[in-house]
Design an enzyme around this catalytic site. Structure first.
Site, PDB file in Angstrom:
ATOM      1  N   HIS A  22       1.564   9.434  -4.228  1.00  0.00           N
ATOM      2  CA  HIS A  22       1.624  10.188  -3.828  1.00  0.00           C
ATOM      3  C   HIS A  22       2.770  10.249  -3.073  1.00  0.00           C
ATOM      4  CE1 HIS A  22      -0.916   9.657  -0.410  1.00  0.00           C
ATOM      5  NE2 HIS A  22      -0.106   9.878   0.248  1.00  0.00           N
TER       6      HIS A  22
ATOM      7  N   ASP B 299      -4.580   4.411  -5.533  1.00  0.00           N
ATOM      8  CA  ASP B 299      -3.085   5.240  -4.401  1.00  0.00           C
ATOM      9  C   ASP B 299      -1.953   5.033  -4.375  1.00  0.00           C
ATOM     10  OD1 ASP B 299      -1.361   7.574  -3.412  1.00  0.00           O
ATOM     11  OD2 ASP B 299      -3.151   8.382  -2.560  1.00  0.00           O
TER      12      ASP B 299
ATOM     13  N   SER C  80       0.469   7.037   5.002  1.00  0.00           N
ATOM     14  CA  SER C  80       0.258   6.893   3.541  1.00  0.00           C
ATOM     15  C   SER C  80       1.833   5.269   3.129  1.00  0.00           C
ATOM     16  CB  SER C  80       1.133   8.005   2.731  1.00  0.00           C
ATOM     17  OG  SER C  80      -0.324   9.304   3.198  1.00  0.00           O
TER      18      SER C  80
END
Length: 718
Positions: free
Chosen positions: A86, A223, A653
């Site tokens: 992402h 991810d 992240s």
């Protein structure tokens, strides 16, 4: 001198400390606060200087901020970068087309020549060093200053410090406040702007579970994405050029294939964006009852109107894929925050602390400085509750409607261009045209009409507790409350911002009068001007609040009523440490211990053709045959995700999860919804970080995708 300081740091690290290991986002200059002895007991095998050193390469040299909003890590001697799927989403979407949709299908470069460079610049930021400038900056202010005067004096000194340490522009220097302006530190960075896509799994893997599984455990999501940093022949930052070469980093992370087990040491370095652990009770109450519900509703309105067009074609899906994903992520986050903060009564807990502080503050010896702190804080929230609701409806309008935000984006560029003289215009023209091209690439007129109309309808219906923007009040009266669809259709059809050709024509023959009277530009500016305006009453309350909040934090630390020992996150490099730690047993997870998930569990969630739970056929075949190669766990399964109790937030992240030797064992990508109050208050029982197991990452690259050339770049250990 630097070596002496580092020796002192190493010594201080041996001092005992009572703070629990799994709470805290610590910046590296004060690594001594991490309690080296406790970390060693948990499994750390590194010295302080191996984590952070100015004189030698260390772990911090392998950690980068990725494109300003995520974290990434260097995993090879040729500048290979690993981050979240992402985090690379925007770049991958930009590089995709309906004919070559690498966002949907995935991509792996067979060699360096095949790596893809997005037109919209990517950059990675390396941390060089930091230092304390609190005394210098705070010597420039005094208690008699207004907040505006204080901010001006601080800004002046910050500009000097940043210039002094930039070495003539070689480095980017940021001075940041900590503890609500009670301390200041400067950070020196070096930015590299030639960053190219190396590989990304298909969207069905990288976003497996979609919105349904987002923030939810058990997870089965791949991810991750991979990029490479390029430099000039001397290793210096350089603009994109075919002549650039892969960066030779000071340090890169070896990759450990042993897997993890319960209570294993886990350390994360990254760039957490923002926490509010010092937030007063009134602020929490405002968010739960006013701000976040408006955020959630506004985000959902934008998402619903994007989605109906995204479902029409692959091309339209690509137009809004990135914006939709970002909006959806925060939509679920804010609803989770509402639920968690309400469930655990966080505002009440803070209120009890503030009552204790207020009693201490009003003792004779403290009253002059601290006596009005809680009163001023509570007054500010009481008169801004409705404004916070109003502002969040408008914020979601700006975030989801490119047309509604035109005054701050393309419209602002055209305004600067129009006001410039002929020479400056000539220099600016190409950039302005590029901005216009990008704007229309990222929008679709019918969708923009529906998004803006729906957001205006919501704004008028729900933001009434605070005065609405003047133009909206007028228009709502004229259309007798019948909604804004017809008005938006007419405005956008008349506006130059309805087509690229119209904007190009304007660029050739700019007219300030034409721009200033463009109906969409006028509407957007009126909304934004109203959004940023405030009454004298609110302005004064905000001035008093800013000073009071700073004094609250100072007083909580002085009185030792506050038990937080670290500053809030603010996108500066931090370290958090803890351990692999399970959640209570869950029937939805097939794993023997509820601290990891498997490929078998992912396959059980599989739904053919489903937007969120589809999988490539090859994954199903390899799972059936247990074709996991060297990346299988000793239990015979392929582990997908795992849990740790590290303290992270947005911005982490893509952060590396490291074992006690500083070897990469996973990539952090999410938190769990049960502890969504974590940005405000740390939950020692429930808070978890969800990570991609590095073995699953390598299995996807090497076994599933056949890109062994990429894995061969890395240093694998077991």
């Amino acid at each position: 001198m630097k070596k002496i300081i580092l020796s002192l740091i190493a010594g201080i690290l041996l001092m005992p400390m009572s703070m629990k290991a799994d709470e805290g986002m610590w910046f590296l200059m004060f690594i001594e606060r991490l309690n080296h002895r406790d970390m060693q007991k948990m499994g750390l095998q590194l010295t302080a200087e191996e984590i952070y050193s100015i004189n030698h390469h260390s772990l911090k040299d392998a950690i980068v901020q990725f494109n300003g909003g995520c974290t990434a890590e260097i995993v090879s001697k040729e500048g290979l970068v690993l981050t979240n799927h992402h985090c690379g989403y925007d770049a991958v979407a930009e590089l995709s087309s309906a004919n070559d949709n690498i966002l949907k299908n995935g991509f792996w470069a067979k060699d360096k020549a095949a790596e893809k460079h997005p037109e919209t610049s990517l950059f990675v930021r390396f941390f060089v060093r930091m230092d304390d400038v609190s005394k210098r900056i705070l010597s420039k202010v005094n208690p008699s200053m207004t907040e505006a005067e204080r901010e001006k004096a601080i800004a002046t000194e910050i500009a000097l410090i940043e210039k002094e340490n930039s070495e003539g522009g070689k480095y980017t220097v940021n001075v940041r406040p900590f503890f609500q302006g009670n301390e200041y530190y400067y950070f020196v960075y070096q930015d590299y702007r030639d960053v190219r896509l190396v590989g990304v799994p298909s969207e069905s893997i990288g976003k497996f579970g979609g919105d349904t599984d987002n923030w939810v455990w058990p997870r089965h999501t791949g991810d991750f994405s991979m990029f490479r940093v390029y430099a000039d022949k001397d290793g210096n930052p350089a603009a994109y050029s075919p002549n650039n070469v892969p960066l030779k980093p000071k340090h890169y992370l070896p990759v450990n294939l042993s897997g993890v087990k319960e209570n294993d040491f886990a350390m994360i370095l990254g760039y957490p964006g923002r926490t509010n652990r010092w937030m007063p009770a009134g602020g929490i109450e405002q968010n739960v009852k006013f701000a976040y519900p408006a955020w959630v509703e506004g985000a959902k309105t934008g998402m619903d109107n994007m989605k109906k067009y995204m479902e029409q074609s692959e091309a339209l899906n690509l137009v809004y894929a990135s914006k939709y994903a970002s909006t959806a992520n925060y939509w679920k986050n804010r609803q989770g925050m509402i639920d968690a903060l309400s469930k655990f009564g966080t505002a009440k807990t803070k209120a009890v602390q503030e009552a204790k502080f207020n009693a201490w503050a009003n003792k004779a010896e403290n009253k002059a400085k601290y006596g009005n702190v809680v009163t001023n804080i509570n007054k500010f929230y009481s008169i801004t509750n409705e404004k916070s609701r109003h502002d969040n409806y408008l914020q979601q309008l700006f975030r989801t409607s490119a047309s509604g935000n035109i005054g701050r984006t393309l419209g602002r560029s055209l305004d600067v261009y129009t006001k410039a003289d002929a020479t400056k215009r000539a220099a600016m023209k190409a950039d302005v045209l590029d901005a216009a091209e990008q704007f229309f690439k990222d929008t679709y007129l019918p969708a923009e009409k529906d998004i803006l109309a729906a957001q205006l309808d919501l704004y008028v219906a729900k933001a009434k507790g605070y005065p609405l923007a003047p133009s909206i009040v007028k228009l709502n009266g004229e259309n007798k409350g019948q909604g804004f669809k017809n008005y938006v259709d007419a405005v956008m059809n008349m506006s130059m911002f309805s087509s690229l050709d119209r904007v190009k024509a304007f660029v050739e023959y700019p007219s300030q009068g034409m721009l200033d009277n463009d109906p969409l530009y006028v509407l957007s500016n009126d909304l934004f001007n109203h959004f940023t305006s405030k009454s004298d009453e609110i302005a004064k309350a905000q001035n008093d609040y800013t000073a009071a909040f700073r004094l609250l934090v100072e007083g909580l630390r002085e009185s030792k009523i506050g038990d937080i020992k670290y500053p809030d996150a603010n996108s500066t490099l931090r370290l958090t440490y803890g351990k692999v730690r399970s959640l209570p047993a869950d029937k939805k997870n097939d794993a023997k211990i509820n601290n990891y998930t498997t490929l078998d569990g992912q396959v059980k969630k599989y739904k053919k053709g489903d937007e969120e739970f589809d999988l490539p056929v090859k994954v199903l075949e390899m799972a059936k045959n247990k074709d996991y190669g060297r990346f299988a766990d000793k239990d015979g399964s392929l582990h997908v995700n795992f849990l740790t109790d590290n303290d992270i937030t947005g911005g982490n992240s893509g952060s590396p999860v490291l074992n006690g030797k500083g070897e990469l064992i996973g990539v952090a990508f999410d938190g769990n919804i049960e502890a969504m109050a974590g940005d405000v208050i740390f939950d020692k029982k429930l808070q978890r970080t969800i990570n991609v197991d590095i073995r699953y990452v390598l299995w996807i690259i090497e076994n599933l995708s056949g890109a062994k050339n990429i894995v061969d770049e890395m240093t694998l250990v077991k």
